[in-house]
Design an enzyme around this catalytic site. Sequence first.
Site, PDB file in Angstrom:
ATOM      1  N   GLY A 122       0.815  -1.208   0.000  1.00  0.00           N
ATOM      2  CA  GLY A 122       0.000   0.000   0.000  1.00  0.00           C
ATOM      3  C   GLY A 122       0.851   1.262   0.000  1.00  0.00           C
ATOM      4  O   GLY A 122       1.381   1.660   1.041  1.00  0.00           O
ATOM      5  N   PRO A 126      -5.337   8.643  -2.069  1.00  0.00           N
ATOM      6  CA  PRO A 126      -6.205   9.503  -2.888  1.00  0.00           C
ATOM      7  C   PRO A 126      -5.505  10.756  -3.402  1.00  0.00           C
ATOM      8  O   PRO A 126      -5.808  11.237  -4.496  1.00  0.00           O
ATOM      9  CB  PRO A 126      -7.351   9.847  -1.930  1.00  0.00           C
ATOM     10  CG  PRO A 126      -7.435   8.668  -1.010  1.00  0.00           C
ATOM     11  CD  PRO A 126      -6.013   8.235  -0.806  1.00  0.00           C
ATOM     12  N   SER A 130       2.010   9.420  -7.869  1.00  0.00           N
ATOM     13  CA  SER A 130       3.362   9.615  -8.392  1.00  0.00           C
ATOM     14  C   SER A 130       4.214  10.429  -7.419  1.00  0.00           C
ATOM     15  O   SER A 130       5.422  10.219  -7.310  1.00  0.00           O
ATOM     16  CB  SER A 130       3.304  10.324  -9.748  1.00  0.00           C
ATOM     17  OG  SER A 130       2.640   9.514 -10.701  1.00  0.00           O
ATOM     18  N   ILE A 335      -6.256  -5.496 -36.890  1.00  0.00           N
ATOM     19  CA  ILE A 335      -6.137  -6.709 -37.699  1.00  0.00           C
ATOM     20  C   ILE A 335      -7.425  -7.524 -37.653  1.00  0.00           C
ATOM     21  O   ILE A 335      -7.868  -8.077 -38.666  1.00  0.00           O
ATOM     22  CB  ILE A 335      -4.933  -7.556 -37.217  1.00  0.00           C
ATOM     23  CG1 ILE A 335      -3.618  -6.865 -37.616  1.00  0.00           C
ATOM     24  CG2 ILE A 335      -4.987  -8.976 -37.789  1.00  0.00           C
ATOM     25  CD1 ILE A 335      -2.391  -7.463 -36.971  1.00  0.00           C
ATOM     26  N   GLU A 361       2.704   1.241 -11.025  1.00  0.00           N
ATOM     27  CA  GLU A 361       4.131   1.140 -10.659  1.00  0.00           C
ATOM     28  C   GLU A 361       4.949   2.285 -11.256  1.00  0.00           C
ATOM     29  O   GLU A 361       6.094   2.112 -11.666  1.00  0.00           O
ATOM     30  CB  GLU A 361       4.708  -0.195 -11.128  1.00  0.00           C
ATOM     31  CG  GLU A 361       3.997  -1.399 -10.575  1.00  0.00           C
ATOM     32  CD  GLU A 361       4.763  -2.083  -9.457  1.00  0.00           C
ATOM     33  OE1 GLU A 361       5.905  -1.717  -9.173  1.00  0.00           O
ATOM     34  OE2 GLU A 361       4.190  -3.007  -8.874  1.00  0.00           O
ATOM     35  N   GLU A 365       5.346   8.804 -17.694  1.00  0.00           N
ATOM     36  CA  GLU A 365       6.002  10.102 -17.496  1.00  0.00           C
ATOM     37  C   GLU A 365       7.031  10.027 -16.366  1.00  0.00           C
ATOM     38  O   GLU A 365       8.131  10.598 -16.469  1.00  0.00           O
ATOM     39  CB  GLU A 365       4.946  11.171 -17.187  1.00  0.00           C
ATOM     40  CG  GLU A 365       4.058  11.538 -18.361  1.00  0.00           C
ATOM     41  CD  GLU A 365       3.054  10.459 -18.736  1.00  0.00           C
ATOM     42  OE1 GLU A 365       2.631  10.433 -19.904  1.00  0.00           O
ATOM     43  OE2 GLU A 365       2.705   9.629 -17.861  1.00  0.00           O
TER      44      GLU A 365
END
Length: 378
Positions: A122, A126, A130, A335, A361, A365
């Site tokens: 964890g 919220p 990043s 395709i 993860e 950027e």
Amino acid sequence: MILHEKHKKFRQKVKDFADNEVAPRAKELDIKHEFPWDLVKRMAELELLALYVPKEYGGAGFDVLSYAIAVEEIGRVCGSTGIFLAAHSSLGVYPIFVAGTEEQKQKYLIPLARGEKIGSFGLTEPNAGSDAAGTQTTAKLVGDEYVVNGTKRFITSGSVADIIIFTATKDPAMGYPGISAFIVEKGTPGFSSGNEEDKLGLLGSITSELVFEDCKIPKENLLGKEGKGFKVFMATLDGGRISIGALALGIAQGALDASVKFVQENKKSGKPLKKSQFIQSMIAEMATEIEAARLLIYQAAMLKDHDMPYTKESAMAKYYASHIGMKATDMAITIHGMLGLTKAYPVERFMRDEKLMEIGEGTSEIQKIVIAREILGK
């Protein structure tokens, strides 16, 4: 890349499991939003849940390259099962393996490695994804216990995990120096799982909130040293990028395999699709870029296996594999034409599952920032 014979044999073992046991369940897991309990049990029996952990701690005693291959092969047929393996092994197991005390390894690492317990990690909140320095979950030392308050979000396997590593800060104003890492067990008073996310893809994987309300955690559940949680999760994410890159690679390979099968079996205006130069061009482009991603991922895994710096390489591998993964799944749908948008073929699932790889993860950027800093200096 030429693999050692042991890695070739290992790949075949995982491939057989993926094709014979995982693939038949993939569509059902996606449609029913069903967690793959049966496949988790089988992966434990096959010793896939802690491949790089030594046998004395319940692992298989293999290497990181073997682990990347396993995630790749399982992800090739089912992203949901693949991300469980990646999250459990990289996020649930690795922090304890690298930073845990001997007592913590005996108590938590061994059952996680054996698959007797499910692990999770964890970090995201919220208002802190990043920017992990923005962690708001607090842990205050009161006597011999830490009192934890806060909420984590977007946690893979959050509500089904038995053992969770999480980060919390002494004071949100302190930034990175205030952050520590902790271990919490399911059922601890004051700790619960909150809402489960209604997601685009990876629907057989559970993604949920973790809620701490005056949750009291023993002081011995501090993972590493107080104030050094940033170091723990950065090491965890470096390795996690290899596994998410491998999962992105596996899904992309699955999209290519499905496309090759489709064009070999179907015609347009009476002409085999495989004779179309437009189709041939897309297949060649997909195959070349997937192989390039594979080389990047395997390189990062081997650097880690040899205890060499791999931060830049793992970021490159994750960034590139997730990028070409989205490109490959998009081309696969092209395709297949309109059929690619239906659930009669797996490529629409592959595209939905692949999107997370550009975000989870560390976003693409963020990967580019990591790469640039490793090249230009911090």
